[in-house]
Design a protein around this motif. Sequence first.
Motif: not given
Length: 651
Positions: A239-251
């Motif tokens: 919760a206290d760090r950065a997050l690298v992620t995608c959207d569910p559609d992969g766009t």
Amino acid sequence: MAQPTRRHRPLRSLIILGGLVLALFGSLLAGSRWSDASLTPKLALDLEGGTQIILQPVTENDEEVTPETISEAIAVIRQRVDSSGVAEAEITSQGGRNIVVALPGRPDAETLALVRTSAQMELRPVLTVSGPAPVEDPAEADPAADPAATAAPTDGEPAAADAAATPAADAAATPAPAPEAAATPAPTETAAPSDEPGKEAPDNASDLTYYATPKVQADFAALDCTDPANLTGGVQGPADRALVTCDPDGTAKYLLGPVEIQGTNIANATSGLEVTQTGATTNNWVVNMELDGEGTRIFRDTTTRLQALTQPQNQFAMVLDGLVISAPSLATGVIISDGKAQISGDFTRETAATLASQLNFGALPLTFEVQSEEQISATLGAEQLEKGLIAGLIGLGLVVVYSLFQYRALGLVTVASLIAAGVLTFGVISVLSWTQGYRLSLPGVAGLIVAIGITADSFIVYFERIRDELRDGRTLQAAVDKGWERARQTILASDAVNFLAAIVLYLLAVGGVRGFAFTLGLTTIIDLVVVFLFTHPLMLLLARTKFFGEGHPLSGLDRRRLGGTAPRYAGRGRVVSAGNAGTASLESTSEPKVPVTAGVGGSGQTIAQRRAAAAAAARTTEPGPDAAAPDPSPGDGAAEPTSGRTEGNEH
């Protein structure tokens, strides 16, 4: 001038088909040896059995779990399972309280953990957004993919200064090599990027210099959101760090800051048409979100900070189950101080309702308790599969018997084409099972059985066209060419209708019906491949043989049995002779043409043709204008004519 003859290369088409079959089964053999491929397709839950898990959603404050919450939990679990590569999974609600997850085969521990993991909602600030594809070298990437290049300044200093400070700090923290190690060649491996922030403490949650460490930037550049494995969710991140992620559609992929608002701070979310400040209702669908007291205070500070930033740092991301479901930007000059936010955009009624449901789901501190986990068998499915295969074999046998009875030796082409279609279908399904996780279900087997009739229908259309051309007096080679030109359009139109029906059924249906639609569409495409690359080239080769070319009685192409030995009336006084290889011969006589049609009526002529023949015969016996009158016999009682006068006419 003679028309140029078309060059046919049937052997090339057969070689292409053979190469395709070798490629399919060669890849399966290689995959079974060096990978996890299998020479047979994987079976679905109803044919193989699998693992069944019953989950009970539980809230921390014993709040009521509504059917809408259960539906959203099922959607989250389905997103995880589908993205993990498991096909034909069944996820249903039981009694409005429990969730039943049935996975085919023996799922691995990672997949089972995804099913059991609780989903949480978080609101994080957006630091950077870019396209979904990975970037090999972050330094050479597009500016939109480099967080340090696109970020707006957060502490009054230029972004370029912040980016330049990061490598310097890493270099200062790295110890100098020992003198004796200087003579040793430097290793070729690249050192892992540092995860140390560029400053001691962040100024705020949007401080890019602090949260976008070299390691985070490298992870962001390497993330591939087009890979389904990165869309499974279930990973919340610290919760206290950065997050690298995608959207569910992969766009798109996102670099997000730390969590500012938890999903439990969302009091309510609804969807509806936008209402302006004057009370007028527009046609735009929006989502209205209301926060509780703590969330209102935090969101007021957040929106105040975001107003001073530029795109994309003026956005806040709604993260559900580790994936960004929405990332709206803050309107210019708007500071939300009452905790009531309105999310607008290109929403439809369905998408707005979905987002509102997801926000309400995130508002509950929901966890899943495993009520039971057991292995289920496929006894009923195996019995149904056995009966289905028996029905398919009976249908296939009837098609073969009919083809041999109707077409004699030509029916062997149907049998060979069905075998080719079966081999291709088996190979394609096996490869899809290995590479895409496809599993063959009982409805899918039903689709394969229906495909037997679809494939046989294409051959029958082609063979009947060839027979029609033989009845018209053409040679077999000319009949094969002309029949193919006419049958090809019919086959394409028929298969296009079947394929369109399969697509519509796949998009609108759910569950096992989609398996039926998938195999139906797949076999329709394979039918076209077989007809174009096997059946037609094989007929071109058989037309050159003596057995088929001369119309042997057992070949199925005997003109005498087809009724094509007699001359055929072609219209406008033309008569086509069966022995002229399809060329029309005109009767060069001044007499009216008497059309002849073999096999029509008792005399081989139609009613109109018999009337025309009778009229022509009557005209041939009628005296012409210059014909002399016959001499009457004196004994007939007729008066003998006198020269120039008739008695009794004198005065």
